[in-house]
Design a protein around this motif. Structure first.
Motif, short mmCIF file in Angstrom:
data_model
loop_
_atom_site.label_atom_id
_atom_site.label_comp_id
_atom_site.label_asym_id
_atom_site.label_seq_id
_atom_site.Cartn_x
_atom_site.Cartn_y
_atom_site.Cartn_z
N ALA A 1 -6.09 1.45 35.50
CA ALA A 1 -7.46 1.94 35.75
C ALA A 1 -8.44 0.77 35.86
N VAL A 2 -8.28 -0.22 34.99
CA VAL A 2 -9.14 -1.40 35.07
C VAL A 2 -8.88 -2.14 36.39
N SER A 3 -7.61 -2.30 36.73
CA SER A 3 -7.25 -2.97 37.98
C SER A 3 -7.83 -2.25 39.19
N LYS A 4 -7.79 -0.92 39.18
CA LYS A 4 -8.33 -0.15 40.30
C LYS A 4 -9.85 -0.29 40.40
N SER A 5 -10.54 -0.54 39.28
CA SER A 5 -11.98 -0.78 39.36
C SER A 5 -12.27 -2.05 40.12
N VAL A 6 -11.32 -2.98 40.08
CA VAL A 6 -11.47 -4.23 40.82
C VAL A 6 -11.01 -4.05 42.27
N THR A 7 -9.79 -3.53 42.44
CA THR A 7 -9.17 -3.55 43.77
C THR A 7 -9.57 -2.40 44.68
N SER A 8 -9.86 -1.24 44.11
CA SER A 8 -10.21 -0.09 44.94
C SER A 8 -11.72 0.15 45.00
N CYS A 9 -12.34 0.15 43.84
CA CYS A 9 -13.78 0.42 43.78
C CYS A 9 -14.60 -0.85 44.03
N GLY A 10 -14.25 -1.90 43.32
CA GLY A 10 -14.98 -3.15 43.46
C GLY A 10 -16.22 -3.25 42.58
N CYS A 11 -16.38 -2.30 41.65
CA CYS A 11 -17.57 -2.35 40.79
C CYS A 11 -17.53 -3.55 39.84
N ILE A 12 -16.34 -4.02 39.53
CA ILE A 12 -16.22 -5.25 38.76
C ILE A 12 -15.32 -6.22 39.52
N GLN A 13 -15.47 -7.48 39.21
CA GLN A 13 -14.65 -8.53 39.80
C GLN A 13 -14.07 -9.37 38.68
N ILE A 14 -12.91 -9.94 38.95
CA ILE A 14 -12.30 -10.86 38.00
C ILE A 14 -12.31 -12.24 38.63
N ASN A 15 -12.98 -13.15 37.98
CA ASN A 15 -13.05 -14.52 38.45
C ASN A 15 -12.38 -15.39 37.38
N ALA A 16 -11.04 -15.37 37.39
CA ALA A 16 -10.28 -16.07 36.35
C ALA A 16 -10.06 -17.52 36.73
N LYS A 17 -10.34 -18.35 35.76
CA LYS A 17 -10.10 -19.78 35.92
C LYS A 17 -9.88 -20.36 34.54
N LYS A 18 -9.45 -21.59 34.51
CA LYS A 18 -9.20 -22.24 33.24
C LYS A 18 -10.49 -22.28 32.41
N GLN A 19 -10.36 -21.95 31.14
CA GLN A 19 -11.52 -22.03 30.25
C GLN A 19 -11.87 -23.51 30.06
N GLN A 20 -13.13 -23.82 30.26
CA GLN A 20 -13.61 -25.20 30.11
C GLN A 20 -14.19 -25.37 28.71
N VAL A 21 -13.47 -26.10 27.89
CA VAL A 21 -13.87 -26.30 26.50
C VAL A 21 -14.01 -27.79 26.23
N PRO A 22 -15.22 -28.22 25.86
CA PRO A 22 -15.40 -29.64 25.51
C PRO A 22 -14.51 -30.03 24.33
N ALA A 23 -14.08 -31.25 24.30
CA ALA A 23 -13.14 -31.72 23.28
C ALA A 23 -13.75 -31.76 21.88
N GLU A 24 -14.99 -32.11 21.77
CA GLU A 24 -15.59 -32.35 20.45
C GLU A 24 -16.56 -31.24 20.03
N ILE A 25 -16.12 -30.00 20.03
CA ILE A 25 -16.97 -28.92 19.54
C ILE A 25 -16.33 -28.28 18.32
N SER A 26 -17.15 -27.62 17.55
CA SER A 26 -16.63 -26.94 16.37
C SER A 26 -16.07 -25.57 16.76
N LEU A 27 -15.31 -25.00 15.88
CA LEU A 27 -14.75 -23.67 16.10
C LEU A 27 -15.87 -22.65 16.29
N TYR A 28 -16.96 -22.82 15.57
CA TYR A 28 -18.10 -21.92 15.69
C TYR A 28 -18.77 -22.00 17.06
N GLU A 29 -18.73 -23.16 17.68
CA GLU A 29 -19.33 -23.34 19.00
C GLU A 29 -18.42 -22.82 20.12
N LEU A 30 -17.14 -22.68 19.83
CA LEU A 30 -16.16 -22.30 20.84
C LEU A 30 -16.51 -21.00 21.54
#
Length: 131
Positions: free
Chosen positions: A40-69
């Motif tokens: 159903a979630v996939s069909k909202s993307v592929t059939s309806c188009g009301c949502i889109q998935i823009n998946a890419k590598k999460q960009q996380v700086p090296a020197e951040i705290s767990l709380y900032e993540l």
């Protein structure tokens, strides 16, 4: 809608489960309903188009705290579910919850207790609960 309560829901499920009462049936139905939620979630993307998935590598700086993540993590979802897709996904999640409640009933577990215990664990461990 008024607050139904998990115990009432679990009792209602116990009264409705007739055909798929075997634990094997319930386990396979949980897998099926999970797949239907995904579909159903996939069909909202592929059939309806009301949502889109823009998946890419999460960009996380090296020197951040767990709380900032959390501020660097992305859901990869853009847009908002339309009313039709929202209704379908809610229905599929409801079916999935039905079989989770059925599994709890078969095993003598209480959904409310499970959720309360999980909430307690999350509240205690917070972001350190990275399981």
């Amino acid at each position: 809608m008024k607050d139904l309560g998990l115990e009432k829901f679990q009792d209602t499920v116990a009264g409705c489960l007739v055909r798929h009462k075997s634990i094997i049936d319930v386990l396979t139905k949980i897998n099926e309903t999970s797949a239907r939620v995904n579909r159903a979630v996939s069909k909202s993307v592929t059939s309806c188009g009301c949502i889109q998935i823009n998946a890419k590598k999460q960009q996380v700086p090296a020197e951040i705290s767990l709380y900032e993540l959390v501020s660097y993590m992305d859901t990869h979802v853009q847009g908002k579910l339309c009313d039709d897709c929202k209704e379908i996904i809610e229905q599929e999640i409801g079916n999935h919850l039905f079989y989770l409640a059925a599994l709890c009933n078969i095993l003598g577990l209480n959904m409310k207790d499970i959720i309360c215990n999980e909430n307690e664990k999350l509240s205690t461990l917070g972001i350190y609960n990275l399981s």
